[in-house]
Design a protein around this motif. Structure first.
Motif, PDB file in Angstrom:
ATOM      1  N   VAL A 238       0.988  -1.170  -0.237  1.00 39.23           N
ATOM      2  CA  VAL A 238      -0.027  -0.196   0.018  1.00 39.23           C
ATOM      3  C   VAL A 238       1.005   1.323  -0.023  1.00 39.23           C
ATOM      4  CG1 VAL A 238      -1.386   1.466   1.537  1.00 39.23           C
ATOM      5  CG2 VAL A 238      -2.177  -0.901   1.072  1.00 39.23           C
TER       6      VAL A 238
ATOM      7  N   SER B 121       0.915   4.000  -2.840  1.00 38.91           N
ATOM      8  CA  SER B 121       0.417   5.632  -2.644  1.00 38.91           C
ATOM      9  C   SER B 121       1.623   6.187  -3.276  1.00 38.91           C
ATOM     10  CB  SER B 121      -0.175   5.739  -1.396  1.00 38.91           C
ATOM     11  OG  SER B 121       0.987   5.097  -0.442  1.00 38.91           O
TER      12      SER B 121
ATOM     13  N   SER C 116      -0.780  10.335 -16.387  1.00 37.58           N
ATOM     14  CA  SER C 116      -1.822  11.020 -16.922  1.00 37.58           C
ATOM     15  C   SER C 116      -1.387  11.740 -18.295  1.00 37.58           C
ATOM     16  CB  SER C 116      -2.442  12.301 -16.091  1.00 37.58           C
ATOM     17  OG  SER C 116      -1.475  13.178 -15.906  1.00 37.58           O
TER      18      SER C 116
ATOM     19  N   PRO D 199      -5.153   3.449   1.419  1.00 36.97           N
ATOM     20  CA  PRO D 199      -4.183   4.306   1.470  1.00 36.97           C
ATOM     21  C   PRO D 199      -4.492   5.686   1.711  1.00 36.97           C
ATOM     22  CG  PRO D 199      -3.880   3.083  -0.503  1.00 36.97           C
ATOM     23  CD  PRO D 199      -5.256   2.549   0.269  1.00 36.97           C
TER      24      PRO D 199
ATOM     25  N   VAL E 129      -2.788   8.514   1.442  1.00 35.17           N
ATOM     26  CA  VAL E 129      -2.354   9.574   0.663  1.00 35.17           C
ATOM     27  C   VAL E 129      -2.987   9.379  -0.649  1.00 35.17           C
ATOM     28  CG1 VAL E 129      -0.378  10.753  -0.308  1.00 35.17           C
ATOM     29  CG2 VAL E 129      -0.290   9.565   1.871  1.00 35.17           C
ATOM     30  N   ALA E 130      -3.109   8.243  -1.330  1.00 34.23           N
ATOM     31  CA  ALA E 130      -3.604   7.839  -2.416  1.00 34.23           C
ATOM     32  C   ALA E 130      -5.050   8.421  -2.447  1.00 34.23           C
ATOM     33  CB  ALA E 130      -3.555   6.387  -2.638  1.00 34.23           C
TER      34      ALA E 130
ATOM     35  N   ALA F 136      -5.365  12.151  -2.610  1.00 34.83           N
ATOM     36  CA  ALA F 136      -4.858  12.564  -4.223  1.00 34.83           C
ATOM     37  C   ALA F 136      -5.677  12.445  -5.293  1.00 34.83           C
ATOM     38  CB  ALA F 136      -3.607  11.993  -4.489  1.00 34.83           C
ATOM     39  N   ARG F 137      -7.065  11.493  -4.983  1.00 30.66           N
ATOM     40  CA  ARG F 137      -7.654  10.896  -6.213  1.00 30.66           C
ATOM     41  C   ARG F 137      -9.046  11.733  -6.201  1.00 30.66           C
ATOM     42  NH1 ARG F 137      -7.992   4.766  -6.650  1.00 30.66           N
ATOM     43  NH2 ARG F 137      -8.483   5.210  -9.036  1.00 30.66           N
TER      44      ARG F 137
ATOM     45  N   ASP G 226      -6.859  10.679 -17.759  1.00 29.98           N
ATOM     46  CA  ASP G 226      -6.225  10.671 -16.382  1.00 29.98           C
ATOM     47  C   ASP G 226      -6.418   9.616 -15.560  1.00 29.98           C
ATOM     48  OD1 ASP G 226      -4.755  11.546 -14.060  1.00 29.98           O
ATOM     49  OD2 ASP G 226      -5.272  13.527 -14.386  1.00 29.98           O
ATOM     50  N   PRO G 227      -5.759   8.256 -15.453  1.00 28.04           N
ATOM     51  CA  PRO G 227      -5.991   7.405 -14.649  1.00 28.04           C
ATOM     52  C   PRO G 227      -5.836   7.488 -13.161  1.00 28.04           C
ATOM     53  CG  PRO G 227      -4.143   6.862 -16.333  1.00 28.04           C
ATOM     54  CD  PRO G 227      -4.410   8.330 -16.132  1.00 28.04           C
ATOM     55  N   ARG G 228      -5.358   8.710 -12.873  1.00 30.18           N
ATOM     56  CA  ARG G 228      -5.386   8.814 -11.544  1.00 30.18           C
ATOM     57  C   ARG G 228      -6.752   9.218 -10.678  1.00 30.18           C
ATOM     58  NH1 ARG G 228      -1.197  13.827 -11.335  1.00 30.18           N
ATOM     59  NH2 ARG G 228      -2.973  14.468 -12.903  1.00 30.18           N
TER      60      ARG G 228
END
Lengths: 105, 426
Positions: free
Chosen positions: A13, A17, A27, B25, B27-28, B31-32, B55-57
């Motif tokens: 994980v 991240s 992107s 998680p 942070v992830a 951010a998303r 944008d896959p994020r």
């Protein structure tokens, strides 16, 4: 066993991240070429990969796509619908579209 | 991030707390950004896929009540016996597996634009940073007297493909030779302008083989229609004497139906009984657009023509048949084109970038016969705040085309279908 499993998941994980934060390159850049070209996918398939009778254009050379589009536009090359489409694009736009599909797989 | 405030920090921390409590998680998750798309048809599914491609994020959730989508394009070919329903039915597995779209099969019942939340019939509440609403059309039941949902069981509209398509096909199969088929298209604007006339062709194709003494009467609420000279030429050539078009000014507009006797009542002129009656009622934007206050007085959704953001609510975009994007037609193909522009607008906005100038396109094929196709095409750009056709481009197939040209277009129509459905759900 369960302990080490959890540790493994937690570190995975952490790595995940980290990746999300540090790899903005994932992107795609929203270019004019992309904006023009994604509209072609309706007939030519996503990224120009056609599953059916419409010719695929993914990975074709930029010079081939550019000259074909210009010939469709002038009528030098016969077509059913492409002549009608090609007349909607300038030389510069055709070049951008050609480069976009030349770079697809 | 320069305008990151203390309040944002607190918000982020509490979001992170909630996220970590769910085992994600921290942070992830923070951010998303989250985009929710309502409606898994040509507009919605395309938009979900292309947001992820750009944008896959971004986290994209698609809400669609049905697990399978039956396309209106090529549903007329099912009526004509050229295709099966199965061949025009698509699922959502590839959007999940190949594009990382989260698909929830549920119905959106309400939208709270202030809280940026979508409510689902199953009880879930989804928060969004941007919302895309692509609800397609719903019918204005009662606009034609006595034509309500119950009446559509005996006089099918078949203007949303699926069970209605099968009902209409079954009625055609059970009809006697020498029977009368009535098709009643609505006034503009409506979904798929050439659709009713392609339908006449495909039904005629079936009748010509199975019930050649039958007739098709088109009771039209309009005085002209899409690709009209090409269709009429095709009717003459392939189905001489079988299709009769009664325009509005000749008494074509119907104001009432009787589902028991399958009779249509024109505004003026004699009532007409049919053996099979296909009423295509007047339409407006899909229900959720009304519930969420996204429609104007005519029942359609005004949007910014560059971003498809609603003129009614911030951070909500409306695409496809429900949106007002004329001169783009209400077609599945146009919905897909709008969806890509909308996807780019959302991605650019979430990144704080400026979107490059949009380009829109439409390509629609109609089958006059199995080996006789015609098409209409157009390229569009933004001029000021309006979508305009590029002058000199586009148009319909030539009137004087050869048989080979028509055959090629029928072949390309099938290729068009393979490509667009792969672009939407593949």
């Amino acid at each position: 066993m369960r302990q080490s499993c959890r540790a493994l998941i937690m570190s995975a994980v952490g790595v995940a991240s980290l990746l999300i934060l540090t790899v903005p390159g994932q992107s795609a850049e929203l270019t004019r070429g992309a904006m023009l070209s994604v509209s072609c996918a309706g007939c030519h398939g996503t990224d120009g990969n056609s599953p059916g009778s419409v010719p695929g254009i993914a990975g074709k050379s930029a010079s081939f796509i550019e000259s074909a589009m210009k010939e469709f536009r002038s009528g030098a090359r016969d077509s059913t619908v492409m002549g009608r489409h090609a007349k909607g694009y300038t030389d510069e736009e055709i070049k951008l579209i050609a480069q976009y599909f030349a770079n697809r797989k | 991030m320069s305008d990151f405030t203390r309040r944002d920090f607190i918000k982020l921390m509490s979001a992170a707390g909630a996220a970590s409590a769910m085992g994600w998680p921290i942070v992830a998750q923070a951010a998303r950004r989250r985009v929710v798309v309502v409606g898994g048809g040509f507009g919605g599914a395309t938009c979900a896929k292309y947001i992820r491609a750009f944008d896959p994020r971004l986290k994209v959730t698609l809400i669609e009540q049905d697990t399978k989508f039956v396309t209106c394009p090529f549903s007329n070919a099912v009526l004509g016996g050229l295709r099966t329903i199965g061949s025009i039915t698509h699922g959502y597995d590839k959007l999940r597996q190949n594009h990382g779209v989260k698909v929830i099969h549920d119905r959106a019942t309400a939208i709270d634009p202030a809280a940026r939340k979508v409510m689902l019939a199953g009880g879930k509440r989804l928060r969004y940073d941007r919302l895309v609403v692509s609800p397609g059309i719903d019918f204005r039941w009662g606009a034609i007297e006595s034509y309500d949902e119950a009446a559509s069981q005996t006089m099918p509209h078949a203007w949303k493909a699926g069970p209605q398509t099968s009902t209409l096909r079954k009625q055609l199969e059970q009809m006697r030779d020498g029977g009368v088929v009535i098709i009643a298209p609505p006034v503009n604007p409506f979904r798929c302008p050439p659709g009713p006339y392609e339908r006449a062709c495909m039904i005629a194709h079936y009748l010509k083989q199975a019930k050649p003494r039958s007739k098709i009467l088109i009771y039209d609420a309009k005085d002209k229609f899409s690709k009209q000279p090409l269709f009429m030429q095709g009717w003459q050539k392939l189905y001489p004497g079988m299709i009769e078009w009664i325009k509005q000014s000749d008494g074509g507009a119907i104001e009432r139906v009787d589902p028991k006797t399958r009779t249509v009542y024109p505004v003026f002129g004699k009532p007409q009984k049919g053996d099979v009656v296909n009423v295509i009622p007047p339409q407006h934007a899909g229900t959720i657009a009304h519930t969420a206050g996204l429609v104007n007085k005519d029942g359609w959704c005004p949007v910014n023509q560059r971003t498809f953001e609603s003129a009614m609510h911030k951070d909500i975009h409306v695409i496809g048949d429900a949106a007002i994007a004329s001169p783009l037609p209400k077609s599945g193909f146009a919905a897909g084109s709008e969806a890509k522009v909308c996807a780019a607008a959302i991605v650019a906005s979430l990144r704080g970038e400026t979107m490059p100038d949009p380009s829109y396109v439409n390509t629609c094929y109609s089958l006059v016969g199995p080996e006789y196709g015609i098409s209409v095409a157009a390229v569009y750009r933004l001029k000021g705040n309006e979508i305009v056709k590029v002058k000199g481009a586009g148009g319909v197939s030539p009137k004087d085309a050869t048989d080979m040209f028509r055959r090629d277009e029928a072949r390309y129509a099938a290729g068009w279908y393979s490509s667009i459905t792969a672009d939407v759900w593949g």
